[in-house]
Design a protein around this motif. Structure first.
Motif, PDB file in Angstrom:
ATOM      1  N   GLU A   1      -5.820  53.423  79.966  1.00 57.07           N
ATOM      2  CA  GLU A   1      -4.587  52.724  80.334  1.00 57.07           C
ATOM      3  C   GLU A   1      -3.397  53.234  79.523  1.00 57.07           C
ATOM      4  OE1 GLU A   1      -4.318  50.681  82.922  1.00 57.07           O
ATOM      5  OE2 GLU A   1      -6.429  51.102  83.291  1.00 57.07           O
ATOM      6  N   ILE A   2      -3.519  53.251  78.193  1.00 58.41           N
ATOM      7  CA  ILE A   2      -2.345  53.623  77.400  1.00 58.41           C
ATOM      8  C   ILE A   2      -2.001  55.100  77.574  1.00 58.41           C
ATOM      9  CG2 ILE A   2      -2.654  51.754  75.735  1.00 58.41           C
ATOM     10  CD1 ILE A   2      -3.802  53.712  73.760  1.00 58.41           C
TER      11      ILE A   2
ATOM     12  N   ALA B   1      -2.096  56.632  80.277  1.00 50.74           N
ATOM     13  CA  ALA B   1      -1.342  56.687  81.535  1.00 50.74           C
ATOM     14  C   ALA B   1      -0.011  55.956  81.428  1.00 50.74           C
ATOM     15  CB  ALA B   1      -2.178  56.080  82.659  1.00 50.74           C
ATOM     16  N   GLY B   2       0.297  55.435  80.251  1.00 49.79           N
ATOM     17  CA  GLY B   2       1.552  54.727  80.054  1.00 49.79           C
ATOM     18  C   GLY B   2       1.528  53.288  80.535  1.00 49.79           C
ATOM     19  N   ARG B   3       0.347  52.788  80.820  1.00 45.26           N
ATOM     20  CA  ARG B   3       0.218  51.414  81.299  1.00 45.26           C
ATOM     21  C   ARG B   3      -0.154  50.482  80.153  1.00 45.26           C
ATOM     22  NH1 ARG B   3      -2.613  54.358  85.529  1.00 45.26           N
ATOM     23  NH2 ARG B   3      -4.602  53.836  84.535  1.00 45.26           N
ATOM     24  N   PRO B   4       0.143  49.168  80.277  1.00 49.99           N
ATOM     25  CA  PRO B   4      -0.281  48.214  79.248  1.00 49.99           C
ATOM     26  C   PRO B   4      -1.796  48.247  79.086  1.00 49.99           C
ATOM     27  CG  PRO B   4       1.310  47.196  80.731  1.00 49.99           C
ATOM     28  CD  PRO B   4       0.937  48.514  81.344  1.00 49.99           C
ATOM     29  N   GLY B   5      -2.239  48.201  77.836  1.00 45.31           N
ATOM     30  CA  GLY B   5      -3.669  48.180  77.542  1.00 45.31           C
ATOM     31  C   GLY B   5      -3.999  46.986  76.682  1.00 45.31           C
TER      32      GLY B   5
ATOM     33  N   GLU C   1      -2.787  43.118  72.989  1.00 47.25           N
ATOM     34  CA  GLU C   1      -2.213  44.025  73.975  1.00 47.25           C
ATOM     35  C   GLU C   1      -1.187  44.972  73.360  1.00 47.25           C
ATOM     36  OE1 GLU C   1      -0.502  41.308  76.786  1.00 47.25           O
ATOM     37  OE2 GLU C   1      -2.421  40.877  77.741  1.00 47.25           O
TER      38      GLU C   1
ATOM     39  N   ASP D   1       2.005  47.567  75.138  1.00 52.29           N
ATOM     40  CA  ASP D   1       2.676  48.033  76.346  1.00 52.29           C
ATOM     41  C   ASP D   1       3.522  49.249  75.982  1.00 52.29           C
ATOM     42  OD1 ASP D   1       4.289  48.510  78.550  1.00 52.29           O
ATOM     43  OD2 ASP D   1       4.593  46.392  79.006  1.00 52.29           O
TER      44      ASP D   1
ATOM     45  N   VAL E   1       5.438  51.258  77.685  1.00 56.16           N
ATOM     46  CA  VAL E   1       6.783  51.295  78.259  1.00 56.16           C
ATOM     47  C   VAL E   1       7.698  50.298  77.561  1.00 56.16           C
ATOM     48  CG1 VAL E   1       8.142  50.878  80.340  1.00 56.16           C
ATOM     49  CG2 VAL E   1       5.981  52.127  80.492  1.00 56.16           C
TER      50      VAL E   1
END
Length: 484
Positions: A169-170, A172-176, A192, A194, A196
């Motif tokens: 996730e991270i 790909a730039g997504r929240p993890g 968590e 994020d 971005v």
């Protein structure tokens, strides 16, 4: 996994014992250098307060993709020329399930800097080692490492089942997020990060590193392998004599006459079953000689993970005085390492080197005022009002009891956080004049170190340790480092 995977993984030891300098030296040999991902926020803040000798951290921060975030960290902690001797280090934000913005930024920047410096100027493999038990630091630490293009993530001291998805996730730039272990918790809570939200338009394209799960038995390796959602890219199979934390014996804890945990056949991994899984694996704990490297390869392992030889090397983050004290005891064949079942607040057995003027001595341990200010090993618990509180068995006993902890859990607990910081010369100096004392960890297998000290009486470099370990390995198994 790289086409030519490293034969030797340098262990991720202590708090910055496996420093960027050590990891870089090992990576330059074509093997895997590993930095510690534990308490890097405190390490960065204190090094900056000490004036950043050599300017290395400032060079790394200048490469951080979000210049404003790096500037906020610099403005908060950097002291030109360093703090006055005896001046306490500034506190940093404490980790919680929802660490504040400044704390998240410090964690991301700190781990980025350590990985970036270890990787600077070459394409050798660099990993980061984190502890599953230090959950509240994990998402931001790994984001910082991924931003610096770390090659591997290694994690043990628990069951790291959620790390593969977090990395996906991270990267790909997504929240993890990972699930928080909350004692007495009636609802599921998460920790968590994020990317971005933290970096905004400064967020670069990132590459997902490979994940190596550190396990002690084949049953855990098989459990992680069965489900693609939690499957790692490989394993480090670690025996009980390895340094730092180790898994407790299976079944009821029993102690020998010296008060150390007793391990039996049930605690040995079935390596044939690990090999059947088809993933690369490395063997750790008593694999620190050329003969043991050769043996590991013959058993189907990709290689070995070695800590003690590198912790004692001239390139590790341990202070010169501490290293010299241990090397002198090696020369005199007096160095001892105890597997203390009580020392760590985590409840995991923890290896402690018996050295003068360290917390391994009962009188030194008793003389330390109990307090918990770095708080990496605090555990969250659910209070009666439904909110989350935090407690550590090494904090003042009355405070731990007030938070619902059991008095028995506090007995013999040592403050690893402050002791490990002191090992690398970053121990806190308090306003009342008390200076934190050291607590040194090594592996219990000293065979390799005893052999090396006969050839390198004044100590050995990381490159010399690697060369010795690989002396029986065919050249075709080794990779060549390319320089940027």
């Amino acid at each position: 996994m790289a086409p030519t995977a490293p034969v030797v993984i340098q262990g991720g030891m202590g708090v910055a014992v496996s420093s960027w300098q050590l990891a870089r030296e090992v990576a330059l040999t074509g093997q895997m250098g590993v930095i510690s991902g534990t308490a890097m926020d405190a390490v960065l803040s204190r090094r900056l307060q000490d004036g950043d000798p050599g300017g290395h951290l400032r060079r790394a921060l200048a490469a951080f993709p979000d210049a404003d975030m790096a500037a906020r960290v610099m403005d908060k902690y950097f002291i030109e020329g360093g703090r006055e001797p005896g001046t306490p280090y500034k506190p940093i934000p404490k980790l919680t399930l929802t660490t504040n913005r400044a704390g998240q930024e410090l964690g991301v920047v700190a781990n980025f800097a350590e990985v970036w410096l270890a990787k600077e100027g070459h394409d050798g493999a660099v990993g980061i080692n984190c502890l599953e038990k230090v959950q509240m630091a994990t998402p931001t630490a790994l984001l910082g490492a991924v931003l610096a293009d770390v090659d591997y993530v290694l994690m043990g001291a628990g069951i790291p089942r959620e790390i593969p998805r977090l990395l996906t996730e991270i990267s790909a730039g997504r929240p993890g997020r990972i699930t928080a272990d909350v004692a007495g918790g009636s609802i599921t809570r998460f920790i968590e990060v994020d990317p971005v939200d933290l970096l905004g338009d400064s967020l670069p394209t990132m590459r997902r590193p490979d994940f190596l799960a550190i396990v002690s038995i084949d049953l855990l390796a098989n459990y992680l392998y069965r489900d693609p959602e939690i499957r790692p890219d490989g394993f480090v199979v670690e025996g009980p004599v390895a340094g730092g934390h180790s898994a407790p014996p299976r079944g009821k804890m029993q102690l020998d006459d010296a008060g150390e945990p007793i391990y039996g056949p049930r605690d040995d991994a079935n390596l044939a079953k690990v090999a059947e899984l088809g993933l690369p694996f490395w063997l750790a704990g008593a694999y620190g000689t050329p003969e043991k490297v050769e043996e590991a390869l013959s058993l189907g392992a990709t290689g070995v993970q070695v800590g003690t030889l590198f912790a004692l090397s001239l390139d590790s983050g341990i202070t010169h005085a501490t290293r010299e004290a241990m090397l002198q005891e090696l020369r005199e064949d007096r160095l001892e390492v105890r597997n203390d079942p009580r020392a760590s607040p985590t409840g995991f057995p923890f290896k402690v080197a018996s050295l003068e003027d360290t917390a391994s001595q009962e009188e030194v341990y008793q003389a330390r005022p109990r307090l918990c200010d770095l708080s990496y090993l605090r555990t969250p618990y659910e209070r009666e009002d439904g909110e989350v509180g935090y407690r550590c068995p090494a904090e003042p006993v009355h405070m731990y009891l007030k938070k619902g902890g059991a008095e028995e859990a506090t007995q013999g607990r040592k403050c690893l956080c402050n002791g490990l910081m002191a090992n690398i010369g970053l121990g806190q100096e308090r306003k009342d004049g008390y200076a934190e004392t050291r607590l040194v960890t090594l592996g219990q297998d000293l065979t390799g170190a005893r052999e090396l000290i006969t050839s390198y009486v004044q100590g050995w470099s990381a490159r010399e340790a690697v060369g010795w370990l690989l002396s029986r390995v065919p050249a075709a198994r080794l990779r060549t480092v390319q320089f940027a």
